[in-house]
Write an enzyme that holds these catalytic residues in place. Structure first.
Site, short mmCIF file in Angstrom:
data_model
loop_
_atom_site.label_atom_id
_atom_site.label_comp_id
_atom_site.label_asym_id
_atom_site.label_seq_id
_atom_site.Cartn_x
_atom_site.Cartn_y
_atom_site.Cartn_z
N ASN A 19 4.10 -9.03 -4.20
CA ASN A 19 3.06 -8.12 -3.72
C ASN A 19 1.81 -8.94 -3.38
OD1 ASN A 19 0.71 -6.45 -3.80
ND2 ASN A 19 1.94 -4.82 -4.68
N ARG A 61 -8.65 -0.61 0.74
CA ARG A 61 -9.46 -1.51 -0.11
C ARG A 61 -8.95 -2.94 -0.12
NH1 ARG A 61 -7.93 0.72 -6.08
NH2 ARG A 61 -8.81 2.60 -5.20
N GLU A 82 4.36 -0.06 0.50
CA GLU A 82 3.99 0.98 -0.47
C GLU A 82 3.00 1.93 0.18
OE1 GLU A 82 2.40 -0.83 -3.96
OE2 GLU A 82 4.26 -1.81 -4.47
N HIS A 198 5.48 -3.56 -11.97
CA HIS A 198 4.12 -3.28 -12.42
C HIS A 198 3.84 -3.96 -13.75
CE1 HIS A 198 0.18 -1.46 -12.63
NE2 HIS A 198 0.37 -1.04 -11.40
N1 PXP Z 1 5.34 -1.86 -7.72
C1 PXP Z 1 4.47 -0.89 -7.33
C2 PXP Z 1 5.03 0.39 -6.82
C3 PXP Z 1 3.07 -1.09 -7.38
O1 PXP Z 1 2.24 -0.11 -6.99
C4 PXP Z 1 2.59 -2.33 -7.83
C5 PXP Z 1 1.10 -2.59 -7.86
O2 PXP Z 1 0.59 -2.52 -6.59
C6 PXP Z 1 3.51 -3.31 -8.20
C7 PXP Z 1 4.88 -3.05 -8.16
C8 PXP Z 1 3.07 -4.67 -8.66
O3 PXP Z 1 2.34 -4.55 -9.84
P1 PXP Z 1 1.56 -5.83 -10.38
O4 PXP Z 1 0.51 -6.16 -9.35
O5 PXP Z 1 0.99 -5.37 -11.68
O6 PXP Z 1 2.56 -6.93 -10.51
#
Ligand code: PXP
Length: 251
Positions: A19, A61, A82, A198
């Site tokens: 990400n 943002r 996303e 996440h």
């Molecule tokens: N998966 C989803 C659906 C998310 O919204 C996020 C955060 O944007 C992530 C994964 C990645 O989370 P992290 O940045 O905490 O690794």
């Protein structure tokens, strides 16, 4: 290696989606063009990322429309887009046609995606969004907490993938690994592909990576933070080299 027995039933492979939202956060802090999310996406691809994840938020943002367009057009890795289930985002996703779209809940005041999508109570709103995305050839994922009712509802509204929210697990909530284990198994039982993400870090990724049903992990914030620690020494060394070389030729 060294004498370890390799089972004939090899587990299915596990992909890493990186990400890159926080590359844009850093870029936006100065209002310029550096660091460039597309450049970093290419670097991620060269160094092991199987996919690139980005979240075009309603308030823009971090990732902006131009970033999403450039990264989808590059097509060097499957893009996981996303998005909130709004008409605007659905239109953008259908136009950009990323490999996949992951529908997430979005609240303006939140710092990051705080909880899973409430699929159970939003079936009617989600169905047309999912069918428009699928008609455009986009694989649809729903980001949900590891709750059986949400997983059954995800299958019912036509999603192809469930991404399990690992935030509570990452915050050390007791029993959460077991909930994720059962949710991953249920996701495949109802015929959906299972992803997770996440809050994952070097310290907590292994038990999640070991869940056999999970096919993809999406990780962002920790990787970007860790990249500072791992990459700053090289960046400082290069800056010192340039400075001292310029001074040497000036003397
Ligand atoms: N998966 C989803 C659906 C998310 O919204 C996020 C955060 O944007 C992530 C994964 C990645 O989370 P992290 O940045 O905490 O690794």
């Amino acid at each position: 290696m060294g004498g370890r027995c390799i089972s004939s039933a090899m587990p299915a492979s596990l992909r890493l989606g990186v990400n890159i939202d926080h590359v844009a956060t850093l870029r936006n802090a100065r209002g310029g063009a550096h660091p460039d999310p597309l450049t970093i996406a290419k670097l991620c691809a060269e160094t092991g990322a199987d996919g690139i994840t980005l979240h075009l938020r309603e308030d823009r943002r971090h990732i902006r429309d131009a970033d999403a367009e450039a990264i989808c057009a590059w097509a060097g890795r499957p893009v996981n887009f996303e998005m909130a289930a709004t008409a605007e985002m659905t239109g953008i996703a259908c136009r950009l046609r990323p490999h996949g779209a992951c529908i997430v809940p979005e609240r303006r005041a939140e710092i990051t995606t705080e909880g899973g999508l409430d699929v159970v109570n939003n079936r009617a709103a989600l169905r047309p969004v999912i069918s428009r995305l699928r008609d455009a050839g986009v694989v649809v994922s729903l980001f949900v907490d590891p709750v059986p009712a949400q997983i059954y509802a995800a299958a019912e509204v036509g999603a192809q993938v469930v991404e399990l929210h690992t935030g509570a697990y990452a915050n050390d909530k007791p029993g959460e690994l077991q909930r994720l284990r059962m949710a991953a198994a249920l996701t495949t039982q109802v015929g959906l592909e299972c992803h997770a993400g996440h809050g994952l870090t070097f310290a907590n990724v292994e038990p999640i990576a070991a869940l056999p049903e999970v096919r993809e992990l999406n990780i962002g914030h920790f990787l970007m933070g860790e990249a500072l620690a791992m990459g700053l020494p090289a960046a400082i060394a290069e800056m010192k080299r340039l400075m001292l070389a310029a001074r040497a030729t000036a003397l």
